[in-house]
Design a protein around this motif. Structure first.
Motif, PDB file in Angstrom:
ATOM      1  N   ASN A 251      39.116  48.194  49.611  1.00 58.90           N
ATOM      2  CA  ASN A 251      39.827  49.026  48.648  1.00 58.90           C
ATOM      3  C   ASN A 251      40.903  48.231  47.914  1.00 58.90           C
ATOM      4  OD1 ASN A 251      38.407  51.405  49.127  1.00 58.90           O
ATOM      5  ND2 ASN A 251      39.754  52.069  50.776  1.00 58.90           N
ATOM      6  N   LEU A 252      41.606  47.368  48.638  1.00 55.00           N
ATOM      7  CA  LEU A 252      42.621  46.526  48.009  1.00 55.00           C
ATOM      8  C   LEU A 252      41.994  45.604  46.969  1.00 55.00           C
ATOM      9  CD1 LEU A 252      44.755  45.630  51.149  1.00 55.00           C
ATOM     10  CD2 LEU A 252      45.568  46.890  49.157  1.00 55.00           C
ATOM     11  N   GLN A 253      40.846  45.043  47.315  1.00 58.35           N
ATOM     12  CA  GLN A 253      40.152  44.159  46.378  1.00 58.35           C
ATOM     13  C   GLN A 253      39.682  44.931  45.151  1.00 58.35           C
ATOM     14  OE1 GLN A 253      37.303  42.603  49.223  1.00 58.35           O
ATOM     15  NE2 GLN A 253      38.413  40.659  49.395  1.00 58.35           N
ATOM     16  N   ARG A 254      39.337  46.200  45.356  1.00 52.81           N
ATOM     17  CA  ARG A 254      38.894  47.040  44.235  1.00 52.81           C
ATOM     18  C   ARG A 254      40.047  47.300  43.266  1.00 52.81           C
ATOM     19  NH1 ARG A 254      38.564  52.642  44.045  1.00 52.81           N
ATOM     20  NH2 ARG A 254      38.965  52.760  46.286  1.00 52.81           N
ATOM     21  N   HIS A 255      41.270  47.447  43.817  1.00 54.31           N
ATOM     22  CA  HIS A 255      42.439  47.724  42.975  1.00 54.31           C
ATOM     23  C   HIS A 255      43.110  46.452  42.465  1.00 54.31           C
ATOM     24  CE1 HIS A 255      42.211  51.954  43.818  1.00 54.31           C
ATOM     25  NE2 HIS A 255      42.366  51.781  45.110  1.00 54.31           N
ATOM     26  N   MET A 256      42.668  45.300  42.951  1.00 52.08           N
ATOM     27  CA  MET A 256      43.341  44.050  42.615  1.00 52.08           C
ATOM     28  C   MET A 256      43.334  43.737  41.114  1.00 52.08           C
ATOM     29  SD  MET A 256      45.185  41.847  44.153  1.00 52.08           S
ATOM     30  CE  MET A 256      44.698  42.141  45.860  1.00 52.08           C
ATOM     31  N   PRO A 257      42.222  43.915  40.386  1.00 55.35           N
ATOM     32  CA  PRO A 257      42.241  43.617  38.939  1.00 55.35           C
ATOM     33  C   PRO A 257      43.322  44.396  38.191  1.00 55.35           C
ATOM     34  CG  PRO A 257      39.985  43.843  39.694  1.00 55.35           C
ATOM     35  CD  PRO A 257      40.858  44.292  40.830  1.00 55.35           C
TER      36      PRO A 257
END
Length: 268
Positions: A251-257
């Motif tokens: 989830n963090l990687q999904r919100h990273m951009p």
């Protein structure tokens, strides 16, 4: 009688549901933010008087906690002012303190009353990672997740009683409920755990808040990996209601951009 009670509970839930200005979703809210902030100030002062506060004037870690918190608070204020949502932070009087305690824990009460425990620092390891944690805790408060937990507690234990009535009739129980709702003490996550949705929102907005303050949000990935490793079979206090796992990191990687759009490195 049963039908009457059911109707009463439905009415409370209907009246008590409000739309959160930060996340946009409906939340149970039986306690006003003003009441919670007043209670938070009292409980925060009591907590500080009963624990060893590390002096930020002479200790670099305590100064770091205060520096990170001040930067995040300023970034959040500018962000919501720009969106025309200044009232989100009405009544906030930020305080950031480091407590000498071996537990890996941090929390934020209503009104911006933040505490970090020294036991968390060996896991965060650097300023950007600690900023992610402080951002996460502030996100819980700004999104009023603790208010929802407090409301759930009032509904479950005291039949939806108003805060003033609960304090008058059962002051100790109500104060314990408040402290648990905001992750203070050893019972965090046992009585009123944050929901998975709440944790995901705190991860998401905490990532944004730390990035807005000039901290690299990509530090969050390694941080949560260290959190998971530090817990073993029992997660750190900070994660007791929602252990770090592959889903959280994904989830963090999904919100990273999106977080990286807010990120402007600090000028050293």
């Amino acid at each position: 009688m049963k039908n009457l009670f059911t109707s009463f509970m439905v009415a409370i839930l209907f009246i008590g549901c409000t739309q959160n200005m930060v996340t946009g979703r409906k939340q149970l809210s039986l306690v006003s933010e003003t009441e919670l902030q007043s209670m938070a100030q009292q409980q925060y002062n009591t907590f500080l008087s009963e624990n060893k506060v590390v002096n930020a004037s002479v200790n670099k870690d305590a100064e770091m906690v205060r520096r990170i918190g001040t930067r995040i608070a300023s970034a959040i204020q500018k962000f919501y002012d720009a969106k025309g949502l200044t009232t989100v932070l009405d009544g906030y009087k930020w305080e950031f303190n480091l407590i000498d305690n071996k537990d890996a824990n941090a929390w934020c009460m209503p009104g911006g009353k933040v505490v970090v425990y020294t036991g968390l620092l060996p896991i965060t390891q650097n300023e950007a990672a600690l900023a992610v944690v402080i951002g996460h805790e502030i996100a819980h408060a700004v999104a009023q997740h603790g208010s929802q937990r407090m409301s759930q507690g009032l509904l479950q234990q005291l039949g939806g009683a108003a805060l003033q009535i609960a304090l008058a009739n059962k002051p100790a129980e109500t104060q314990n409920m408040f402290m648990t709702a905001y992750g203070v003490g050893t019972t965090v996550g046992v009585m009123l755990p944050f929901s998975r949705k709440d944790e995901n929102e705190a991860d998401q907005y905490g990532l944004y808040f730390s990035a807005m303050a000039g901290y690299n949000p990509q530090e969050a990935i390694a941080l949560w990996q260290r959190m998971a490793a530090a817990g073993g079979t029992k997660p750190p206090e900070f994660l007791s209601s929602h252990p770090s796992d592959e889903t959280r990191i994904a989830n963090l990687q999904r919100h990273m951009p999106e977080a990286l759009k807010y990120y402007k490195p600090l000028k050293r």
